[in-house]
Design a protein around this motif. Structure first.
Motif, PDB file in Angstrom:
ATOM      1  N   PHE A   1      -1.071  -4.114 -15.799  1.00 18.30           N
ATOM      2  CA  PHE A   1      -1.030  -4.240 -14.343  1.00 18.30           C
ATOM      3  C   PHE A   1      -1.646  -3.003 -13.692  1.00 18.30           C
ATOM      4  CE2 PHE A   1       1.100  -3.811 -10.209  1.00 18.30           C
ATOM      5  CZ  PHE A   1       0.823  -5.067  -9.662  1.00 18.30           C
ATOM      6  N   LEU A   2      -1.332  -1.831 -14.232  1.00 18.51           N
ATOM      7  CA  LEU A   2      -1.899  -0.592 -13.697  1.00 18.51           C
ATOM      8  C   LEU A   2      -3.424  -0.571 -13.865  1.00 18.51           C
ATOM      9  CD1 LEU A   2       0.743   2.018 -14.937  1.00 18.51           C
ATOM     10  CD2 LEU A   2       0.468   1.077 -12.629  1.00 18.51           C
ATOM     11  N   ILE A   3      -3.904  -1.053 -15.030  1.00 20.86           N
ATOM     12  CA  ILE A   3      -5.344  -1.108 -15.253  1.00 20.86           C
ATOM     13  C   ILE A   3      -6.000  -2.059 -14.253  1.00 20.86           C
ATOM     14  CG2 ILE A   3      -7.133  -1.876 -16.873  1.00 20.86           C
ATOM     15  CD1 ILE A   3      -5.394  -0.866 -19.134  1.00 20.86           C
ATOM     16  N   MET A   4      -5.350  -3.193 -14.023  1.00 16.09           N
ATOM     17  CA  MET A   4      -5.920  -4.176 -13.101  1.00 16.09           C
ATOM     18  C   MET A   4      -5.968  -3.654 -11.662  1.00 16.09           C
ATOM     19  SD  MET A   4      -6.951  -6.819 -14.736  1.00 16.09           S
ATOM     20  CE  MET A   4      -7.392  -5.711 -16.080  1.00 16.09           C
ATOM     21  N   ILE A   5      -5.013  -2.800 -11.284  1.00 13.97           N
ATOM     22  CA  ILE A   5      -5.062  -2.194  -9.946  1.00 13.97           C
ATOM     23  C   ILE A   5      -6.330  -1.367  -9.811  1.00 13.97           C
ATOM     24  CG2 ILE A   5      -4.006  -0.465  -8.441  1.00 13.97           C
ATOM     25  CD1 ILE A   5      -1.286  -1.447  -9.320  1.00 13.97           C
TER      26      ILE A   5
ATOM     27  N   SER B   1      -6.700  -3.406  -5.783  1.00 15.80           N
ATOM     28  CA  SER B   1      -5.828  -4.272  -4.998  1.00 15.80           C
ATOM     29  C   SER B   1      -4.496  -4.384  -5.723  1.00 15.80           C
ATOM     30  CB  SER B   1      -6.455  -5.662  -4.838  1.00 15.80           C
ATOM     31  OG  SER B   1      -5.500  -6.596  -4.355  1.00 15.80           O
ATOM     32  N   ILE B   2      -3.426  -4.607  -4.967  1.00 13.19           N
ATOM     33  CA  ILE B   2      -2.117  -4.853  -5.580  1.00 13.19           C
ATOM     34  C   ILE B   2      -1.858  -6.355  -5.692  1.00 13.19           C
ATOM     35  CG2 ILE B   2       0.381  -4.651  -5.231  1.00 13.19           C
ATOM     36  CD1 ILE B   2      -0.042  -1.915  -4.094  1.00 13.19           C
ATOM     37  N   LEU B   3      -2.258  -7.104  -4.699  1.00 19.33           N
ATOM     38  CA  LEU B   3      -1.961  -8.531  -4.679  1.00 19.33           C
ATOM     39  C   LEU B   3      -2.723  -9.296  -5.753  1.00 19.33           C
ATOM     40  CD1 LEU B   3      -1.794  -9.262  -0.838  1.00 19.33           C
ATOM     41  CD2 LEU B   3       0.099  -9.050  -2.460  1.00 19.33           C
ATOM     42  N   VAL B   4      -3.975  -8.939  -5.998  1.00 19.07           N
ATOM     43  CA  VAL B   4      -4.760  -9.669  -6.999  1.00 19.07           C
ATOM     44  C   VAL B   4      -4.146  -9.534  -8.396  1.00 19.07           C
ATOM     45  CG1 VAL B   4      -7.002  -9.840  -8.142  1.00 19.07           C
ATOM     46  CG2 VAL B   4      -6.883  -9.568  -5.666  1.00 19.07           C
TER      47      VAL B   4
ATOM     48  N   LEU C   1      -6.185  -1.580  -0.934  1.00 22.59           N
ATOM     49  CA  LEU C   1      -4.988  -0.846  -1.325  1.00 22.59           C
ATOM     50  C   LEU C   1      -4.440  -0.076  -0.133  1.00 22.59           C
ATOM     51  CD1 LEU C   1      -6.215   0.725  -4.704  1.00 22.59           C
ATOM     52  CD2 LEU C   1      -4.417  -0.995  -4.481  1.00 22.59           C
ATOM     53  N   PRO C   2      -3.140   0.219  -0.158  1.00 18.74           N
ATOM     54  CA  PRO C   2      -2.626   1.148   0.852  1.00 18.74           C
ATOM     55  C   PRO C   2      -3.392   2.466   0.780  1.00 18.74           C
ATOM     56  CG  PRO C   2      -0.831   0.108  -0.354  1.00 18.74           C
ATOM     57  CD  PRO C   2      -2.100  -0.277  -1.052  1.00 18.74           C
ATOM     58  N   GLN C   3      -3.556   3.117   1.902  1.00 20.62           N
ATOM     59  CA  GLN C   3      -4.412   4.305   1.951  1.00 20.62           C
ATOM     60  C   GLN C   3      -3.958   5.380   0.982  1.00 20.62           C
ATOM     61  OE1 GLN C   3      -4.842   5.859   5.892  1.00 20.62           O
ATOM     62  NE2 GLN C   3      -6.438   7.338   5.327  1.00 20.62           N
ATOM     63  N   TRP C   4      -2.631   5.586   0.862  1.00 16.90           N
ATOM     64  CA  TRP C   4      -2.131   6.630  -0.032  1.00 16.90           C
ATOM     65  C   TRP C   4      -2.430   6.302  -1.499  1.00 16.90           C
ATOM     66  CZ3 TRP C   4       1.340   5.388  -3.845  1.00 16.90           C
ATOM     67  CH2 TRP C   4       2.006   4.161  -3.719  1.00 16.90           C
ATOM     68  N   LEU C   5      -2.379   5.001  -1.845  1.00 19.39           N
ATOM     69  CA  LEU C   5      -2.645   4.601  -3.227  1.00 19.39           C
ATOM     70  C   LEU C   5      -4.135   4.591  -3.526  1.00 19.39           C
ATOM     71  CD1 LEU C   5      -1.460   3.634  -5.900  1.00 19.39           C
ATOM     72  CD2 LEU C   5      -1.501   1.290  -5.010  1.00 19.39           C
ATOM     73  N   ASP C   6      -4.933   4.295  -2.517  1.00 16.20           N
ATOM     74  CA  ASP C   6      -6.379   4.253  -2.695  1.00 16.20           C
ATOM     75  C   ASP C   6      -6.915   5.620  -3.114  1.00 16.20           C
ATOM     76  OD1 ASP C   6      -8.925   2.672  -2.289  1.00 16.20           O
ATOM     77  OD2 ASP C   6      -9.306   4.372  -0.945  1.00 16.20           O
ATOM     78  N   LYS C   7      -6.267   6.688  -2.640  1.00 14.43           N
ATOM     79  CA  LYS C   7      -6.700   8.040  -2.993  1.00 14.43           C
ATOM     80  C   LYS C   7      -6.359   8.396  -4.437  1.00 14.43           C
ATOM     81  CE  LYS C   7      -6.161   9.769   1.751  1.00 14.43           C
ATOM     82  NZ  LYS C   7      -5.457  10.735   2.626  1.00 14.43           N
ATOM     83  N   LEU C   8      -5.332   7.724  -4.988  1.00 14.01           N
ATOM     84  CA  LEU C   8      -4.880   8.036  -6.344  1.00 14.01           C
ATOM     85  C   LEU C   8      -5.610   7.237  -7.413  1.00 14.01           C
ATOM     86  CD1 LEU C   8      -1.008   8.121  -5.727  1.00 14.01           C
ATOM     87  CD2 LEU C   8      -2.591  10.062  -5.834  1.00 14.01           C
ATOM     88  N   VAL C   9      -6.103   6.072  -7.052  1.00 12.24           N
ATOM     89  CA  VAL C   9      -6.717   5.176  -8.045  1.00 12.24           C
ATOM     90  C   VAL C   9      -8.177   5.558  -8.258  1.00 12.24           C
ATOM     91  CG1 VAL C   9      -7.342   2.790  -8.566  1.00 12.24           C
ATOM     92  CG2 VAL C   9      -5.163   3.296  -7.450  1.00 12.24           C
TER      93      VAL C   9
END
Length: 748
Positions: A546-550, A555-558, A706-714
């Motif tokens: 799931f983490l790899i797919m993010i 995206s989280i929903l996909v 992605l949420p903005q905070w998560l987009d910076k981490l991925v």
């Protein structure tokens, strides 16, 4: 990553002969090593660290002669006559005479059951049952079980056939009957179907051959590496069928994606070596991440701690790794070798072999209908999955690995001696404090009082004393052979195993330890261990993937929709497999049996990885088009235009390869082949092609991002190959980017 893969693809294309020679050299070296060392696969299940595993280790240490004898094949020949065996004494003597002439036979041990009963009446009940209508003949042969080949089995089968008739029924099980026919038929059928599908997909003969050749090379190298590892590791033969079927399917599938993308890049213009680089940099990126997902899923099986599951998982991981490497290097090298002839000769009557920016294929038409009315499509697909899952409520797990040609003997033995014959429990006792007499006598008395023991009055213990005439004298270890009344895979037998182990306190008071071994006890331990590991394994594998797919879809929903869809496809697979193999639905299986204990956990690992393959190849294109300005629904249709044909072709190939293994006499291969085939069908056609796009159509733009905070981490993996999609193209080729239906990436 796409830039690195671009250079790998371009290098392989330009230096094609060096790359091809390198692969050929690897095959020759590994094949030579296998030929020189002649490694052998193991036939036994081993479970170190469990009570059954400890019992078998102690048997080998304290009863070496017995352990050595158990390494030889002992086939149980069953004779049966409705009018009684006594009336067929002459025919049985003739059978025994011919059995003694078998290659490697130990003639002194092959005796007529009538002769045994006459000479030793106290043993009559062990060799003659059903009121004198069923008898047993043990045929031992002086060859290691690992060296048994199908010729020994065929020789025995021919001998039995000569003496069957005139009211005497003759069957056999165990021993050399466990030998399998050489692999090949299922693989050939799978390759043949794959070739036909690829001809339709490419509309050209040479292009259809390229993935096929890659599959042969990849699977050949993988199986030789696995065989070579058997020289230093104990590799169970049952693991090889799974590795073969998965290796064939994945090798061909990954090759299909890269070759398809290469054709698209050639049509865009520029040098062919740059087209190969772009194909590997785009479709190759999807291959790498899809392969990584599968490798994580199957390699994680080793954390369960069961050798045969670890062997299957690591072997499958090697197969996937080889498939990925072949797709990235061997395929562009082959394309370079064929040059401008790669897509010749064309077959004119095959329509839509090449994607077209305006022509509507069946995939495009279906995609438009889906995004227009997604709810009916999603509901219908879910209804099919739920209906298929209903039989799951009766799912049973066990380890009945009896092949079809041994079932007749098994039924006769069950009728004459009970279902537990052939599934004996080996109870081992050992003490470091003097002799074992007191503890062994206590164990015998305890077991005799237990329900579910066949002929408890005949139970005796055997010691390991130095005096061969009286081995019970001064022995510090003892062994008791216990025959259950119930079948090896039944719950009653499992309960008996646990009851015997529960005497450990009483035996401990006598200064000894007690363990229960034998294949029946080990398989019982295997089932129990798998039951405990299933949920933690599911959490770990799905969580990591799931983490790899993010990262892949940003995206989280996909990934969430894809994961939930996978759960539906799994329960549907378990349901329909139970209906066919356990309930006997549709009459596809002559001899019903529980599902193999490791089927659920292995199926989860493999199918989740394969499901994410199709998710990557189809949905990445949808994301790319959305990011380039298309509306959410138009992007889904574009994904169908550029990915549906290849994904459908890949799924059909994988289903065909897996389904072909139902022709195998090996129960494990047959059941795994069907389960994998139906799982791919449910997941590819219902979940990836209908449910996931349908739900995305309902969510619209909310599905992406992605949420903005998560987009910076991925990390941005650039799986669509944005950095390399225009490398090597002439300046005017860049205008194609403004086309509302851009050239495919990822899934093409």
């Amino acid at each position: 990553m796409s830039s690195i893969l671009y250079r790998v693809g371009r290098f392989s294309f330009r230096h094609k002969w060096w790359v091809l020679v390198g692969w050929l050299a690897a095959l020759v070296v590994v094949a030579g090593s296998v030929s020189a060392l002649q490694p052998k696969f193991s036939q036994d299940f081993d479970l170190p660290g469990t009570d059954g595993g400890i019992a078998m280790e102690q048997m080998q240490e304290y009863f070496p002669q017995l352990s050595s004898q158990m390494e030889k094949p002992t086939t149980t020949v069953v004779v049966q006559a409705d009018d009684g065996l006594a009336k067929h004494a002459e025919a049985i003597d003739a059978l025994v005479g011919d059995l003694k002439k078998l290659d490697k036979a130990e003639p002194d041990t092959i005796v007529s059951p009538l002769a045994v009963a006459a000479a030793q009446p106290q043993l009559a009940a062990t060799v003659i049952g059903d009121d004198g209508r069923v008898g047993l003949i043990s045929v031992s042969q002086s060859v290691n079980m690992m060296d048994v080949d199908v010729e020994l089995k065929n020789q025995l089968v021919d001998t039995l056939a000569e003496h069957r008739g005139d009211g005497l029924n003759v069957e056999a099980m165990g021993g050399v009957m466990s030998s399998m026919e050489p692999a090949g038929k299922a693989e050939l059928i799978g390759f043949a179907i794959a070739f036909v599908v690829m001809i339709i997909a490419f509309g050209a003969l040479v292009a259809a051959f390229i993935p096929l050749v890659t599959g042969l090379v990849g699977v050949g190298l993988t199986m030789m590496l696995v065989t070579l590892s058997a020289e230093v590791l104990s590799i169970n033969q049952a693991a090889t069928a799974i590795i073969t079927m998965l290796g064939i399917a994945v090798c061909i599938d990954y090759s299909l994606f890269v070759v398809s993308r290469y054709r698209s890049e050639v049509n865009r213009g520029g040098a062919r070596e740059d087209a190969a680089g772009r194909a590997v940099g785009t479709a190759g990126s999807a291959v790498v991440f899809a392969g990584l997902t599968v490798i994580i899923a199957v390699a994680a099986l080793m954390v369960i701690g069961i050798p045969i599951i670890t062997q299957m998982g690591l072997g499958a991981a090697v197969a996937i790794l080889v498939a990925v490497c072949a797709a990235l290097t061997f395929i562009p090298a082959l394309l370079g070798a064929f040059g401008r002839f790669a897509f010749t000769p064309r077959i004119p009557w095959i329509k839509h072999a090449e994607e077209h920016p305006t022509a509507d294929s069946l995939g495009v038409k279906f995609g438009r209908q889906l995004v227009k009315r997604p709810i009916p499509f999603v509901v219908a697909a879910l209804a099919i999955l739920i209906a298929a899952a209903i039989p799951m409520k009766g799912m049973q797990l066990g380890m009945d690995t009896t092949t079809d040609d041994q079932v007749a003997a098994q039924k006769l033995i069950s009728k004459g001696f009970g279902e537990g014959v052939g599934g004996q429990l080996m109870v081992v006792l050992h003490t470091e404090e003097g002799t074992i007499d007191d503890a062994a006598n206590t164990a015998v008395a305890e077991i005799q009082a237990m329900p579910g023991v066949e002929s408890p009055q005949t139970l005796r213990w055997m010691g390991n004393g130095a005096d061969l005439q009286n081995p019970n004298a001064n022995a510090n270890s003892a062994m008791i052979t216990v025959t259950p009344i119930s079948s090896p895979s039944s719950e009653e037998t499992h309960d008996l195993v646990e009851k015997i182990r529960a005497t450990s306190d009483a035996i401990g008071e006598k200064g000894a330890e007690i363990h229960v071994g034998g294949q029946t006890a080990i398989l019982s331990d295997l089932s129990a261990k798998l039951d405990k590991a299933l949920i933690p394994y599911l959490i770990v594998v799905v969580g990591l993937a799931f983490l790899i797919m993010i990262g892949v879809f940003r995206s989280i929903l996909v990934p969430l929709i894809g994961t939930l869809g996978f759960i539906f496809s799994m329960i549907a697979t378990f349901g329909i497999t139970t209906a066919i193999f356990t309930d006997g639905a549709f009459g596809l299986i002559d001899h019903t049996k529980p599902l193999i204990s490791f089927l659920p956990i292995f199926l989860i690992g493999v199918v989740f990885g394969l499901a994410m393959d199709y998710q990557v190849f189809l949905v990445t294109r949808m994301r790319e088009e959305f990011m380039h300005g298309m509306s959410a629904k138009d992007a889904i249709v574009a994904g169908y235009r550029h990915g549906s044909r290849v994904v459908v072709s890949a799924a059909i190939i994988m289903i065909s390869v897996f389904a072909a293994f139902m022709l195998s006499p090996d129960t494990t291969a047959k059941m795994m082949g069907f389960a994998l085939a139906i799982a791919v069908f449910f997941d590819a056609f219902l979940v990836r092609m209908i449910i996931v796009p349908g739900v995305l159509a309902m969510l619209g733009e909310r599905a992406w991002g992605l949420p903005q905070w998560l987009d910076k981490l991925v990390i941005n993996f650039d799986i669509e190959g944005e950095k390399v999609r225009n490398r090597g193209l002439p300046a005017e080729g860049s205008s194609t980017l403004e086309n509302p239906e851009p050239t495919p990436t990822g899934a093409a």
